[in-house]
Scaffold this motif. Structure first.
Motif, PDB file in Angstrom:
ATOM      1  N   ASP A 234      11.678  29.924 -29.161  1.00  8.95           N
ATOM      2  CA  ASP A 234      10.776  28.616 -30.318  1.00  8.95           C
ATOM      3  C   ASP A 234      11.169  27.238 -29.499  1.00  8.95           C
ATOM      4  O   ASP A 234      11.551  26.135 -30.089  1.00  8.95           O
ATOM      5  CB  ASP A 234      11.393  28.701 -31.389  1.00  8.95           C
TER       6      ASP A 234
ATOM      7  N   CYS B 185       4.753  18.686 -30.936  1.00  7.70           N
ATOM      8  CA  CYS B 185       5.633  18.404 -30.806  1.00  7.70           C
ATOM      9  C   CYS B 185       5.527  17.458 -29.717  1.00  7.70           C
ATOM     10  O   CYS B 185       6.412  16.347 -30.091  1.00  7.70           O
ATOM     11  CB  CYS B 185       6.588  19.458 -30.427  1.00  7.70           C
TER      12      CYS B 185
ATOM     13  N   SER C  33      10.062  23.405 -27.612  1.00  2.00           N
ATOM     14  CA  SER C  33       9.483  22.497 -27.037  1.00  2.00           C
ATOM     15  C   SER C  33       8.813  22.328 -26.558  1.00  2.00           C
ATOM     16  O   SER C  33       8.043  22.345 -26.923  1.00  2.00           O
ATOM     17  CB  SER C  33      10.592  21.702 -28.175  1.00  2.00           C
ATOM     18  N   TRP C  34       9.168  22.241 -25.360  1.00  2.00           N
ATOM     19  CA  TRP C  34       8.535  22.186 -24.116  1.00  2.00           C
ATOM     20  C   TRP C  34       9.394  22.933 -23.251  1.00  2.00           C
ATOM     21  O   TRP C  34      10.162  23.285 -23.031  1.00  2.00           O
ATOM     22  CB  TRP C  34       8.395  20.944 -23.512  1.00  2.00           C
TER      23      TRP C  34
ATOM     24  N   ARG D  45       4.436  22.871 -27.540  1.00  5.22           N
ATOM     25  CA  ARG D  45       4.006  23.563 -28.930  1.00  5.22           C
ATOM     26  C   ARG D  45       3.460  22.438 -29.250  1.00  5.22           C
ATOM     27  O   ARG D  45       3.905  21.321 -29.871  1.00  5.22           O
ATOM     28  CB  ARG D  45       5.569  23.434 -29.992  1.00  5.22           C
ATOM     29  N   ARG D  46       2.187  23.194 -29.273  1.00  2.00           N
ATOM     30  CA  ARG D  46       1.334  21.517 -30.319  1.00  2.00           C
ATOM     31  C   ARG D  46       1.759  20.917 -31.140  1.00  2.00           C
ATOM     32  O   ARG D  46       2.819  21.696 -32.013  1.00  2.00           O
ATOM     33  CB  ARG D  46      -0.353  22.578 -30.272  1.00  2.00           C
TER      34      ARG D  46
ATOM     35  N   ASP E   9      -0.042  28.474 -30.467  1.00  2.00           N
ATOM     36  CA  ASP E   9       0.477  27.050 -30.789  1.00  2.00           C
ATOM     37  C   ASP E   9       0.960  26.570 -29.639  1.00  2.00           C
ATOM     38  O   ASP E   9       2.077  26.020 -30.294  1.00  2.00           O
ATOM     39  CB  ASP E   9       1.960  26.965 -32.018  1.00  2.00           C
ATOM     40  N   ILE E  10       1.527  27.166 -28.364  1.00  2.00           N
ATOM     41  CA  ILE E  10       1.391  26.210 -27.352  1.00  2.00           C
ATOM     42  C   ILE E  10      -0.214  25.865 -26.812  1.00  2.00           C
ATOM     43  O   ILE E  10      -0.678  26.867 -26.270  1.00  2.00           O
ATOM     44  CB  ILE E  10       2.143  27.814 -26.228  1.00  2.00           C
TER      45      ILE E  10
END
Length: 185
Positions: free
Chosen positions: A31, A112, A33-34, A109-110, A52-53
């Motif tokens: 999971d 974030c 973030s980047w 992650r969109r 969501d990416i």
């Protein structure tokens, strides 16, 4: 020292159709973030479908590349340093046109992180309030605040938002690098 250097060169003599060199994944988990990686492929490359990416892709060589997706969009890369963003839900597929492709692949992650991708040719301070990735396209660079002091072509560095200081400076004419500034949000 919070800026970490990497050797981004991939084995150009390998017979593998596709190679992936992971640079960083933060935090280290499924999971994330980047993440940043370098992809090398000679024909096609199907990027994983990831809800969501967002994929931020930067061409690192001058071979033409076509990006298509399930939603019918098409984008053509023709110049080194050219970038494009696509949604992970759209099943992006990449097709090499003129030979092997070298691609910087930043996945976020969109919501974030919001990347800003720039080609840099001059002295540049690194921000202390955002994360980032640098990849040298050409030339020779000095870097301050890192676990290395110089960067050459196909090398780079990355950092998280809490760096104390940092600066990159070209050491020879015609030096250029890709700077991905990852801003929170």
């Amino acid at each position: 020292m919070k800026i970490r250097c990497f050797d981004g060169s991939v084995n150009a003599t390998s017979k593998a159709q596709q190679q992936r060199h992971e640079i960083v994944c933060w935090p280290v988990a499924s999971d994330f973030s980047w993440c940043a990686q370098i992809d090398r492929f000679s024909q096609t490359c199907q990027l994983p479908t990831m809800p969501d990416i967002d994929y931020y892709l930067v061409l690192l060589n001058d071979n033409a590349l076509v990006l298509t997706s399930d939603v019918g969009s098409e984008y053509v890369f023709t110049e080194k340093g050219q970038s494009f963003c696509c949604r992970g839900e759209d099943s992006p597929q990449l097709l090499a046109q003129d030979g092997p492709i070298l691609l910087l692949n930043i996945r976020v992650r969109r919501g974030c992180w919001k990347p800003k991708i720039t080609v840099i040719t001059e002295n540049q301070p690194l921000p202390t309030n955002s994360a980032g990735v640098i990849y040298v396209l050409e030339g020779h660079w000095q870097i301050q605040g890192a676990n290395c002091s110089q960067l050459i072509a196909e090398h780079g560095c990355w950092w998280l938002p809490d760096i104390r200081q940092g600066r990159v400076s070209p050491l020879q004419p015609n030096s250029c690098l890709i700077w991905v500034d990852l801003m929170s949000g």
